[in-house]
Structure formats: C-alpha cells, structure tokens
Motif scaffolding. Structure first.
Motif, PDB file in Angstrom:
ATOM      1  N   GLY A 188     -18.879  -7.751   8.617  1.00 38.96           N
ATOM      2  CA  GLY A 188     -19.214  -8.624   7.308  1.00 38.96           C
ATOM      3  C   GLY A 188     -17.867  -9.027   6.900  1.00 38.96           C
ATOM      4  O   GLY A 188     -17.188  -9.500   7.411  1.00 38.96           O
ATOM      5  N   THR A 189     -17.677  -8.895   5.609  1.00 36.48           N
ATOM      6  CA  THR A 189     -16.670  -9.483   4.837  1.00 36.48           C
ATOM      7  C   THR A 189     -15.382  -8.305   4.808  1.00 36.48           C
ATOM      8  O   THR A 189     -14.459  -8.390   4.325  1.00 36.48           O
ATOM      9  CB  THR A 189     -17.044  -9.653   3.653  1.00 36.48           C
ATOM     10  OG1 THR A 189     -17.529  -8.377   2.627  1.00 36.48           O
ATOM     11  CG2 THR A 189     -18.090 -10.673   3.295  1.00 36.48           C
ATOM     12  N   THR A 190     -15.532  -7.167   5.421  1.00 38.68           N
ATOM     13  CA  THR A 190     -14.507  -6.364   5.573  1.00 38.68           C
ATOM     14  C   THR A 190     -13.743  -6.395   6.858  1.00 38.68           C
ATOM     15  O   THR A 190     -14.542  -6.537   8.083  1.00 38.68           O
ATOM     16  CB  THR A 190     -15.017  -4.967   5.504  1.00 38.68           C
ATOM     17  OG1 THR A 190     -15.827  -4.737   4.346  1.00 38.68           O
ATOM     18  CG2 THR A 190     -14.007  -3.811   5.458  1.00 38.68           C
ATOM     19  N   SER A 216      -9.588 -13.169  10.217  1.00 38.72           N
ATOM     20  CA  SER A 216      -9.454 -14.332   9.144  1.00 38.72           C
ATOM     21  C   SER A 216      -7.936 -15.028   9.119  1.00 38.72           C
ATOM     22  O   SER A 216      -6.970 -14.461  10.029  1.00 38.72           O
ATOM     23  CB  SER A 216      -9.775 -13.761   7.887  1.00 38.72           C
ATOM     24  OG  SER A 216      -8.664 -12.928   7.493  1.00 38.72           O
TER      25      SER A 216
END
Length: 433
Positions: free
Chosen positions: A241-243, A298
């Motif tokens: 996810g965002t982790t 990212s």
C-alpha cells in the motif's frame, strides 16, 4: 495425449494492478497527443488506446534444435478493457541473423515470466509461465515432432501470485521439478511440483513450502557448494500500500534427503522491489552468488544492481553489495551475463521513460561491467528507437560472444550484437528480422 497433459478448465479472470500502470503511462502520453489534435474517435472514449500490448518477458534459446539461437517473448494483448489475452511469441532464426515472423501461441490473460527447460526428456524445451491475470501457472509442452509448436496450454495450478517460475531438480532424483512462488492466500508459500522420476512428464501432488512472507520471485542454483540445486527467493516481510516494502533475499538449501531446508536470508532491503533474481558466480571463485535487480518503490528510493557474495565457507554470505543507479534512465528490466568476454557476469538494464511536456517517450539500454566486490560500473548507454522494457542476453550469431535482445511488445525486438573483435562493444540496435 496422456491424461496428465490435458488442460484444466480455466479459472475466472481477475485484474492485476500492473496493467493499470501501463495504461496510466499511455494515458499520460496520450493526453499530450490529444492536446496536439491526436487520439481516435468512435463511441468509446478509450478507443484510441487499443490494441495495447504489454511486453513482460524475453529470452534467447534454441527452441527448434537446429543449432541456432531463437527468441521467445511474452506479452499481453488487449483489444478492449475486457478483452485481454496472453501471447507467447516464437521468433525462429532461419539463417544466420535472419528471423521469421513470430509464431504466436495464446496462453492465459496476463503472462508475466517464463522458465524454459526440457521437462520430459524428449529433447525439446518446454515452457512454464506464470499468469498474473488469472493468478495461475501454465505449462506448454513443445511438440517434439514439430519443433517450435506447442500443445494446448495445461493449467498447472491456481491461486499462484508469484512472478518467476523455476525449473530445476529440487529433490536430487535426476528429474526436473517446477517451483511456483507466491502460492496460497496470503501468497506466503512456494508450491513445488515434483516430477515423477518413473513417468516423465507427470507430476506428483503439489507440496507447499511455507515462507515468512509473500514470495514473488525465485531462482535456482547451488548456493552452498554441495552440487545440489537450492531455491533462491525474495520474501516480502512488511509494507504494501503506502508503506515501503521490506524484502529478504535468501535461499532454502536442498538437503541430502531431497527436502528443502529452512530459509537462510543473508540480505534485506527496504523501499525496493525485486524485478529479477538470478544465481551466478560473480567473481569466478567457483561458488555461486545471489544476484538481484531491484527497482524503487517511490522516488525516494533508487534502483540497484545487487550481489550477495558467497564466502569461502560454503553457504555463508557477505552482506549485499548494492550498485545504485541514481542517474540511470530506463530501468524496467535487467539481465546478468558476460558482456565483455572476461568470463564473469555483467549487467544490462533497459527501459523506457517519458521526457518533456508534451511528453516524448525515450528508451535506453544501459551497460555495466564488474568493478569488484560485487559492484558494477557503468560503461555505455544505447539509445533505443522503440520503447523497450524487457531484455535478455545470449549468443544470437554463434560467434561465442553474448548479444542482447530488447523487447517492446507491438514494436517487436531490437538486437544488439557484440563485436567479435572488440569485447564489450555492441552494434547499434536493429529490428529483429
């Protein structure tokens, strides 16, 4: 046909997020095209997008047994949002440097990676494919009487979420077996299909090896110098996810009784995803090392070429040596091979990327040679005429030097031949034809 080779009923289609990434890139580029008057008409506002191909794998192999290396490639072809199919493309080398138009075999919905090996001992390499669109795996038997042709795809397993199928003798009985990472729910197992050594081409009931996290990538090689094939894996232990993800790089050694031992994990990374995993001897000391190509989660992270070196003590490893690719553009895929004829594996990294506004798509193949201690140094950058995103290495012209093939889906393959006279020097890319 033997009953063991009959294909099972297909399982329902499911959609994976990776295709969405490619569509997002296409939409981004098309936005600027539309601003310049481009784009298609029709009732469906997305008509301009199709047909759309997503290249997923490529390999150099003598498939038809004529002594010349051929090219195999995988892609997904979408003709609409709901009409998607996988395609295995066989480019036969018909004469030195000349290739026929690809023979296409339809398989699954989103084939991701393949393993190529003669599973049944008939002399004709077969193909195992993971299918990210159907969470399954397929086996394509090559027809030994019509080389280059495959029998209908056999669905090996369902509920498989991993990317790299592995073919190797994983229990020491002399018959190649199949390992499918990312099996189960959650995908925290590696499913092993042991071949029945008394009945070539048939497999015993599947055995699931539990792992401490989701296991997407795998490879095989002797990682403790005992002459047996071990199973190298990458394991996601946290994140999603965002982790940012945290992954382990490790292996399960094949024991003397033919079982696979506990996980040995000599290296870990955070914020990186595994794109390629391989086993090879980096430094020529006779001990196999663990190679990985890692891509960033990212923009806060950087792609790396990673080597985990085996020590003099069999099965013991140094920490990871990470070559950061901070300023490298075109980082979709990598191949490890001897690119300068010194007997040691180097690296080629390939991919495409948009630049400017409105966007223009550029693509590159970046070459690296060894610089010692598990590290790599950049040598040359090759601009590519089409948006390549998958790369493989092999001696295409039979001169003893490793060449490169980069795959761009509907735009086909680009070939870069290594100079016979100048090791490490490659010809400009040309279309495979």
């Amino acid at each position: 046909m033997d009953a063991s080779r009959q294909a099972a009923d297909p399982i329902p289609h499911s959609t994976r997020g990776r295709a969405g990434v490619w569509v997002a890139v296409a939409l981004s580029l098309a936005g600027s095209l539309g601003a310049c008057g481009g784009g298609g008409g029709g009732d469906d506002p997305d008509d301009w997008l199709y047909p759309l191909t997503v290249p997923t794998d490529v390999a150099v192999v003598d498939l038809d047994g004529d002594g010349r290396q051929d090219v195999l490639a995988l892609e997904q072809l979408s003709t609409s949002e709901t009409d998607r199919k996988g395609r295995l493309l066989f480019y036969r080398q018909t004469d030195s440097g000349a290739f026929a138009a690809p023979v296409v075999t339809v398989v699954g919905t989103y084939p991701w990676h393949f393993a190529i090996s003669d599973l049944d001992g008939d002399g004709a390499p077969d193909v195992v494919i993971t299918d990210a669109g159907a969470d399954s795996a397929w086996l394509l038997w090559q027809d030994a009487s019509q080389r280059g042709r495959f029998e209908p795809p056999l669905q090996l397993a369902t509920n498989v979420h991993g990317y790299d199928p592995v073919v190797a003798d994983l229990n020491g009985d002399g018959a190649p077996d199949i390992a499918l990472p990312g099996s189960g729910s959650p995908p925290a197992a590696v499913r092993i299909l042991y071949q029945d050594p008394l009945h070539a081409g048939t497999f015993l009931p599947a055995v699931d090896l539990p792992m401490p996290g989701s296991t997407a990538h795998a490879a095989a090689g002797d990682l403790n110098q005992d002459g047996r094939s071990d199973l190298a894996v990458s394991v996601l232990t946290s994140g999603g996810g965002t982790t940012p993800p945290t992954i382990l790089l490790g292996y399960r050694a094949q024991l003397a009784d033919g079982t696979l031992g506990p996980l040995n994990s000599p290296a870990s990374h955070t914020g990186l995803n595994v794109a390629r995993l391989a086993v090879a001897d980096y430094d020529g000391d006779g001990a196999q090392d663990l190679f990985a190509y890692l891509t960033p989660y990212s923009s806060q992270y950087t792609a790396t070429l990673t080597v985990v070196l085996q020590e003099v003590v069999p099965g013991a490893f140094h920490g990871a040596s990470n070559t950061r690719l901070d300023d490298v553009r075109g980082i979709d895929d990598a191949a490890f091979a001897d690119l300068d004829r010194d007997g040691r594996p180097d690296a080629a990294v390939a991919g495409f990327f948009p630049t400017g506004s409105p966007s223009t798509v550029n693509a590159r193949v970046n070459l690296f040679t060894q610089s010692g201690g598990g590290m790599f140094a950049p040598t040359t950058v090759h601009e590519m005429p089409v948006a390549v995103s998958r790369i493989a290495a092999g001696d295409l012209d039979g001169d003893g030097a490793v060449d490169l093939v980069a795959f761009a889906g509907e735009d086909g393959c680009q070939v870069m031949l290594q100079s016979a006279a100048s090791p490490g020097v490659f010809s400009p890319p040309r279309a495979l034809r």
